[in-house]
Design a protein around this motif. Structure first.
Motif, short mmCIF file in Angstrom:
data_model
loop_
_atom_site.label_atom_id
_atom_site.label_comp_id
_atom_site.label_asym_id
_atom_site.label_seq_id
_atom_site.Cartn_x
_atom_site.Cartn_y
_atom_site.Cartn_z
N GLY A 122 0.81 -1.22 0.00
CA GLY A 122 0.00 0.00 0.00
C GLY A 122 0.84 1.27 0.00
N VAL A 142 2.82 4.14 -1.36
CA VAL A 142 2.91 4.77 -2.67
C VAL A 142 4.14 5.67 -2.73
CG1 VAL A 142 1.71 6.16 -4.40
CG2 VAL A 142 0.41 4.72 -2.84
N ARG A 170 2.29 1.74 -8.93
CA ARG A 170 1.14 2.61 -8.67
C ARG A 170 1.24 3.89 -9.51
NH1 ARG A 170 -1.07 1.21 -3.59
NH2 ARG A 170 -1.83 -0.88 -3.95
N ASP A 179 -6.33 10.46 -2.85
CA ASP A 179 -7.46 9.73 -2.24
C ASP A 179 -8.56 9.46 -3.27
OD1 ASP A 179 -6.21 9.86 0.21
OD2 ASP A 179 -7.22 11.71 0.80
N TRP A 207 -8.28 9.35 -6.50
CA TRP A 207 -7.78 8.38 -7.48
C TRP A 207 -7.83 6.97 -6.88
CZ3 TRP A 207 -3.52 5.10 -7.22
CH2 TRP A 207 -3.21 4.43 -8.41
N GLY A 208 -7.42 6.87 -5.62
CA GLY A 208 -7.44 5.57 -4.95
C GLY A 208 -8.84 5.01 -4.87
N THR A 214 -9.91 3.79 -8.31
CA THR A 214 -9.22 2.58 -8.78
C THR A 214 -9.29 1.46 -7.76
OG1 THR A 214 -7.15 3.51 -7.96
CG2 THR A 214 -7.62 3.80 -10.30
N VAL A 246 -7.99 1.12 -4.70
CA VAL A 246 -6.81 0.73 -3.94
C VAL A 246 -6.76 1.44 -2.58
CG1 VAL A 246 -5.32 -0.06 -5.79
CG2 VAL A 246 -5.42 2.37 -5.26
N THR A 247 -7.93 1.72 -2.03
CA THR A 247 -7.95 2.38 -0.72
C THR A 247 -7.64 1.37 0.37
OG1 THR A 247 -10.29 1.99 -0.63
CG2 THR A 247 -9.58 4.17 -1.29
N GLY A 300 -7.16 6.79 2.74
CA GLY A 300 -6.60 6.11 1.59
C GLY A 300 -5.26 5.49 1.71
N LEU A 301 -4.51 5.72 0.70
CA LEU A 301 -3.23 5.07 0.55
C LEU A 301 -2.25 5.59 1.57
CD1 LEU A 301 -3.28 5.67 -3.24
CD2 LEU A 301 -3.67 3.51 -2.11
#
Ligand SMILES: [Zn+2]
Length: 207
Positions: free
Chosen positions: A93, A95, A111, A167, A169-170, A173, A175-176, A204-205
């Motif tokens: 996770g 990034v 990512r 956030d 974008w996550g 997609t 990927v949160t 998020g990420l």
């Protein structure tokens, strides 16, 4: 001990010729190491991000990178910036990543490759905000991780970047990653909820 000049001549400059090192601010010996695909694009976006930072922030960050205390951290040439699919200490996770008092920065290539250009710039600005926190003497050992993230977001916002685009974008997609809310204080939870509401999600990420 190997000198800064020797590292540049023996490792960095041949890397630039091979194409796996990219100049970011060569006048200040700032280079990117990138063996992963998309390194040239990332270097370009890094330079654009760097140029958007206020002059005083750039100066403070460069001063930190050039300071002598870097040797005690074991970093031979500061900053040590790498764009890679993996690194020692990487958590699932992650990034972006700033360690060693702002001298080591990592970006997760897999990512980043999927992110739109503007989101990549926001990510870079966020990590540079962490470096700026070290550079401006914020006590990073006393602050908890929530406050560190919160202040980094405030700094990048002040610089004119969007602290919530990663956030969003996550979320889009998928990927949160949820933060462990039990460990937060009441005021942190309050701010987290406010931020999550703005971003339209949990949290998020790990950036
Ligand atoms: Zn962060």
């Amino acid at each position: 001990m190997i000198s800064k000049r020797q590292i540049l001549d023996q490792f960095v400059k041949p890397g630039v010729k091979r194409g796996d090192h990219h100049p970011l601010a060569p006048r200040h010996a700032v280079y990117l190491r990138a063996y992963a695909s998309g390194g040239a694009r990332f270097a370009h976006l890094f330079r654009e991000t760097w140029d958007r930072l206020p002059l005083n922030a750039r100066r403070a960050i460069l001063k930190l990178w050039k300071s002598n205390d870097v040797r005690s951290t074991g970093v031979l040439l500061s900053p040590d910036i790498e764009y890679a699919s993996d690194w020692s200490g990487k958590e699932p996770g992650d990034v972006g990543y700033v360690r060693c008092g702002g001298h080591i920065i990592r970006f997760a290539s897999r990512r980043v490759e999927k992110m739109p250009d503007d989101v990549v710039q926001d990510l870079i600005a966020h990590e540079l905000a962490h470096v700026y926190q070290w550079a401006s003497g914020e006590d990073m050992h006393v602050l908890d991780s929530f406050d560190i993230e919160y202040f980094a977001d405030e700094i990048m916002d002040y610089w004119g970047f969007d602290p919530e685009s990663i956030d969003r974008w996550g979320l889009e997609t998928g990927v949160t990653k949820l933060v462990d809310v039990d460990k937060l204080t009441e005021s942190q939870k309050k701010r987290l909820r406010a931020r999550a509401k703005r971003a339209g999600r949990g949290l998020g990420l790990y950036i």
